[in-house]
Design a protein around this motif. Structure first.
Motif, PDB file in Angstrom:
ATOM      1  N   VAL A  29      -0.781 106.017 -60.191  1.00  0.00           N
ATOM      2  CA  VAL A  29      -0.885 104.684 -59.585  1.00  0.00           C
ATOM      3  C   VAL A  29       0.405 103.901 -59.782  1.00  0.00           C
ATOM      4  O   VAL A  29       0.927 103.272 -58.845  1.00  0.00           O
ATOM      5  CB  VAL A  29      -2.084 103.916 -60.189  1.00  0.00           C
ATOM      6  CG1 VAL A  29      -2.054 102.454 -59.747  1.00  0.00           C
ATOM      7  CG2 VAL A  29      -3.393 104.565 -59.771  1.00  0.00           C
ATOM      8  N   GLU A  30       0.961 103.946 -60.984  1.00  0.00           N
ATOM      9  CA  GLU A  30       2.197 103.223 -61.280  1.00  0.00           C
ATOM     10  C   GLU A  30       3.362 103.759 -60.444  1.00  0.00           C
ATOM     11  O   GLU A  30       4.148 102.989 -59.883  1.00  0.00           O
ATOM     12  CB  GLU A  30       2.516 103.333 -62.776  1.00  0.00           C
ATOM     13  CG  GLU A  30       3.751 102.553 -63.192  1.00  0.00           C
ATOM     14  CD  GLU A  30       4.024 102.654 -64.684  1.00  0.00           C
ATOM     15  OE1 GLU A  30       5.179 102.389 -65.086  1.00  0.00           O
ATOM     16  OE2 GLU A  30       3.090 102.996 -65.449  1.00  0.00           O
ATOM     17  N   THR A  31       3.448 105.093 -60.344  1.00  0.00           N
ATOM     18  CA  THR A  31       4.524 105.710 -59.556  1.00  0.00           C
ATOM     19  C   THR A  31       4.370 105.375 -58.080  1.00  0.00           C
ATOM     20  O   THR A  31       5.355 105.073 -57.388  1.00  0.00           O
ATOM     21  CB  THR A  31       4.509 107.243 -59.747  1.00  0.00           C
ATOM     22  OG1 THR A  31       4.656 107.554 -61.130  1.00  0.00           O
ATOM     23  CG2 THR A  31       5.644 107.896 -58.959  1.00  0.00           C
ATOM     24  N   ALA A  32       3.151 105.425 -57.598  1.00  0.00           N
ATOM     25  CA  ALA A  32       2.892 105.134 -56.186  1.00  0.00           C
ATOM     26  C   ALA A  32       3.285 103.704 -55.835  1.00  0.00           C
ATOM     27  O   ALA A  32       3.830 103.442 -54.749  1.00  0.00           O
ATOM     28  CB  ALA A  32       1.416 105.371 -55.870  1.00  0.00           C
ATOM     29  N   GLU A  33       3.028 102.785 -56.734  1.00  0.00           N
ATOM     30  CA  GLU A  33       3.381 101.383 -56.481  1.00  0.00           C
ATOM     31  C   GLU A  33       4.896 101.224 -56.345  1.00  0.00           C
ATOM     32  O   GLU A  33       5.378 100.438 -55.534  1.00  0.00           O
ATOM     33  CB  GLU A  33       2.848 100.498 -57.613  1.00  0.00           C
ATOM     34  CG  GLU A  33       1.334 100.409 -57.692  1.00  0.00           C
ATOM     35  CD  GLU A  33       0.697  99.806 -56.451  1.00  0.00           C
ATOM     36  OE1 GLU A  33       1.339  98.960 -55.808  1.00  0.00           O
ATOM     37  OE2 GLU A  33      -0.444 100.196 -56.125  1.00  0.00           O
ATOM     38  N   SER A  34       5.640 101.985 -57.131  1.00  0.00           N
ATOM     39  CA  SER A  34       7.106 101.875 -57.074  1.00  0.00           C
ATOM     40  C   SER A  34       7.681 102.554 -55.830  1.00  0.00           C
ATOM     41  O   SER A  34       8.690 102.112 -55.284  1.00  0.00           O
ATOM     42  CB  SER A  34       7.735 102.483 -58.330  1.00  0.00           C
ATOM     43  OG  SER A  34       7.497 103.881 -58.399  1.00  0.00           O
ATOM     44  N   LEU A  35       7.010 103.643 -55.370  1.00  0.00           N
ATOM     45  CA  LEU A  35       7.501 104.373 -54.199  1.00  0.00           C
ATOM     46  C   LEU A  35       7.065 103.703 -52.905  1.00  0.00           C
ATOM     47  O   LEU A  35       7.812 103.682 -51.924  1.00  0.00           O
ATOM     48  CB  LEU A  35       7.004 105.824 -54.225  1.00  0.00           C
ATOM     49  CG  LEU A  35       7.589 106.758 -55.280  1.00  0.00           C
ATOM     50  CD1 LEU A  35       6.815 108.072 -55.315  1.00  0.00           C
ATOM     51  CD2 LEU A  35       9.067 107.028 -54.986  1.00  0.00           C
ATOM     52  N   GLY A  36       5.836 103.186 -52.890  1.00  0.00           N
ATOM     53  CA  GLY A  36       5.267 102.614 -51.677  1.00  0.00           C
ATOM     54  C   GLY A  36       4.495 103.639 -50.865  1.00  0.00           C
ATOM     55  O   GLY A  36       4.910 104.793 -50.744  1.00  0.00           O
ATOM     56  N   TYR A  37       3.371 103.215 -50.308  1.00  0.00           N
ATOM     57  CA  TYR A  37       2.534 104.088 -49.491  1.00  0.00           C
ATOM     58  C   TYR A  37       3.055 104.122 -48.060  1.00  0.00           C
ATOM     59  O   TYR A  37       3.807 103.218 -47.652  1.00  0.00           O
ATOM     60  CB  TYR A  37       1.086 103.589 -49.523  1.00  0.00           C
ATOM     61  CG  TYR A  37       0.432 103.664 -50.886  1.00  0.00           C
ATOM     62  CD1 TYR A  37      -0.152 104.838 -51.338  1.00  0.00           C
ATOM     63  CD2 TYR A  37       0.414 102.549 -51.725  1.00  0.00           C
ATOM     64  CE1 TYR A  37      -0.750 104.902 -52.593  1.00  0.00           C
ATOM     65  CE2 TYR A  37      -0.179 102.610 -52.987  1.00  0.00           C
ATOM     66  CZ  TYR A  37      -0.758 103.790 -53.407  1.00  0.00           C
ATOM     67  OH  TYR A  37      -1.355 103.857 -54.662  1.00  0.00           O
ATOM     68  N   PRO A  38       2.676 105.163 -47.255  1.00  0.00           N
ATOM     69  CA  PRO A  38       1.834 106.330 -47.576  1.00  0.00           C
ATOM     70  C   PRO A  38       2.614 107.386 -48.361  1.00  0.00           C
ATOM     71  O   PRO A  38       3.845 107.469 -48.275  1.00  0.00           O
ATOM     72  CB  PRO A  38       1.419 106.849 -46.194  1.00  0.00           C
ATOM     73  CG  PRO A  38       2.549 106.453 -45.297  1.00  0.00           C
ATOM     74  CD  PRO A  38       3.041 105.137 -45.815  1.00  0.00           C
ATOM     75  N   LEU A  39       1.848 108.215 -49.092  1.00  0.00           N
ATOM     76  CA  LEU A  39       2.427 109.245 -49.942  1.00  0.00           C
ATOM     77  C   LEU A  39       1.672 110.554 -49.789  1.00  0.00           C
ATOM     78  O   LEU A  39       0.514 110.570 -49.370  1.00  0.00           O
ATOM     79  CB  LEU A  39       2.362 108.811 -51.414  1.00  0.00           C
ATOM     80  CG  LEU A  39       3.195 107.596 -51.827  1.00  0.00           C
ATOM     81  CD1 LEU A  39       2.718 107.074 -53.171  1.00  0.00           C
ATOM     82  CD2 LEU A  39       4.674 107.973 -51.902  1.00  0.00           C
ATOM     83  N   MET A  40       2.344 111.634 -50.147  1.00  0.00           N
ATOM     84  CA  MET A  40       1.702 112.940 -50.231  1.00  0.00           C
ATOM     85  C   MET A  40       1.509 113.285 -51.700  1.00  0.00           C
ATOM     86  O   MET A  40       2.462 113.276 -52.478  1.00  0.00           O
ATOM     87  CB  MET A  40       2.550 114.016 -49.561  1.00  0.00           C
ATOM     88  CG  MET A  40       2.702 113.878 -48.060  1.00  0.00           C
ATOM     89  SD  MET A  40       1.140 113.979 -47.154  1.00  0.00           S
ATOM     90  CE  MET A  40       0.604 115.648 -47.559  1.00  0.00           C
TER      91      MET A  40
END
Length: 448
Positions: free
Chosen positions: A147-158
């Protein structure tokens, strides 16, 4: 010159026939291993010797390392060619070959392990200054970390399994809620399928094109590329149509791509034939996806534009020879397209095994790499590919015209195939103009 006295082919179907063909031209004797389901298959009869290695289920035959090693020892085999699929990227199989002093026609177990993990492969490519898709640094250790990494990268993600392949262990997430829902199941799937629960996150590349580079390297650290293949026509992350050259690349993009592929191969000290796979975004930026440490299904496309025999090159390198040609001596001519003919429903892509009561194939303007013949059974136990249809032309327009003509002459009865879909693809205006992405099959209203 004979590179080996005898080669065992740890595979089946069309790729086994393909390897037998080159071995015969070089005066090398061949050994086929087969399951009970394949007892009457054409490749079994075409090999010089054949050994049954078990029941129809792949895990009890083609995936049973000890049975295949035993067959190699009983037939006094010098080398084993793994083809593609099955044990072709299994480092444990390579290690068993080494223990028995049998040459494995492919890379070392060490390199296979490094590139078999998407995480370690990413790290190696970053060292070689090869672009990788923006994503997490290393393994995602927990849902909170994800969750923390996704917030920094931004959605959408694989969300991807490090050891995944063939579309297994991949999940598209558009939000924190979707990530939380998908995380545990993706980890469990990775552990179940690959015995490795490591997962990581990558940014989603929108409107992607899948373009790969054929590379070959010898034990003297010589590396060459054999140009690229466009592989964006896919269903369920599996290729249906491949072509070379890519209609998307201009010469500057092509040069940068090919140089990056060679750079990456040199970084890891790779040997034998392999494929560096990349994804392009709509702006022409490319990123490393993964490396297939084996011969590809679609290698005939490369052979058609270069006039080279990749299996022969594999045999030469495995026997200790250096590359037959330098980069400057490898030229591409014209355009080649390959269509995969599957025994499957052309809309749902559900397999349709059965007996080929009729299989009439054209003889002109085409190369046909088929694992079956008229009267053969397409088994429910393995991949439902019937064969590969490969054409060449002086340019892309004529190659497409040749493929349309060839497809119209094929007659298949006894089971359902995707022949009508292949014809539909060749007629499609977006395909004809080279304007397509990995979402092409979905754009036709199919499951993709």
């Amino acid at each position: 010159m004979s590179y080996f006295e005898k080669v065992l082919i740890a595979n089946r179907g069309e790729i086994a026939r393909r390897i037998i063909r080159t071995c015969k031209s070089l005066g090398i004797r061949t050994v086929a291993v087969y399951s009970e389901a394949d007892a009457n298959a054409p490749f079994v009869n075409e090999a010089d010797e054949a050994v049954c290695v078990g029941p129809s289920q792949a895990k009890k035959s083609y995936l049973d390392i000890e049975k295949i090693i035993q067959a190699a020892k009983e037939t006094n085999t010098d080398a084993i060619h793994p083809g593609y699929g099955f044990l072709s990227e299994n480092p444990g199989f390579v290690e068993r070959c080494e223990q028995e002093n049998i040459t494995f026609i492919g890379p070392s177990a060490k390199i296979m392990k490094i590139m078999g993990s998407k995480l370690s492969a990413r790290e190696q490519m970053q060292k070689a200054n090869v672009p990788v898709v923006p994503g997490s640094e290393g393994r995602i250790k927990s849902l909170e970390d994800a969750v923390e990494t996704a917030e920094s990268l931004g959605y959408p993600l694989m969300l991807k399994a490090s050891a995944g392949g063939g579309g297994i262990g991949m999940k598209l997430v558009h939000s924190r809620e979707e990530l939380e829902s998908a995380f545990d199941s993706t980890v469990q799937q990775a552990e179940s399928y690959f015995n490795d629960g490591a997962v990581f996150l990558e940014k989603l590349i929108t409107k992607p094109r899948h373009i790969e580079v054929q590379v070959v390297a010898d034990h003297a650290s010589n590396v060459v590329h054999l140009f690229e293949r466009e592989c964006s026509v896919q269903r369920r992350n599996q290729k249906i149509v491949e072509e070379s050259p890519s209609p998307f690349l201009d010469e500057d993009m092509r040069t940068r791509l090919l140089e990056a592929a060679v750079r990456g191969v040199k970084e890891i000290g790779y040997t034998n034939a392999g494929t560096m796979e990349f994804i392009f975004d709509e702006d022409g930026n490319f990123y490393f996806l993964e490396m297939n440490t084996r011969l590809q299904v679609e290698h005939p496309v490369t052979e058609e534009i270069t006039g080279l025999d990749l299996v022969e090159w594999q045999l030469k390198i495995a026997s200790g020879e250096q590359l037959p040609l330098a980069q400057a001596d490898i030229q591409k001519q014209g355009h080649a397209i390959e269509c995969r003919l599957y025994a499957e429903d052309p809309e749902s892509f559900f397999p349709s095994p059965g007996k080929l009561t009729t299989l009439q194939l054209p003889e002109e303007k085409v190369r046909l790499d088929f694992g079956v013949e008229e009267g053969s059974n397409v088994s429910p136990f393995y991949d439902p590919m019937i064969g590969k249809i490969i054409v060449h032309g002086p340019n892309r327009r004529e190659a497409i015209a040749n493929m349309k003509q060839v497809l119209s002459q094929i007659e298949v009865e006894g089971l359902t195939t995707n022949l009508a879909l292949l014809e539909r693809i060749m007629e499609n205006e977006d395909f004809v103009h080279g304007d397509y992405t990995t979402q092409f099959i979905k754009s036709l209203g199919l499951e993709g």
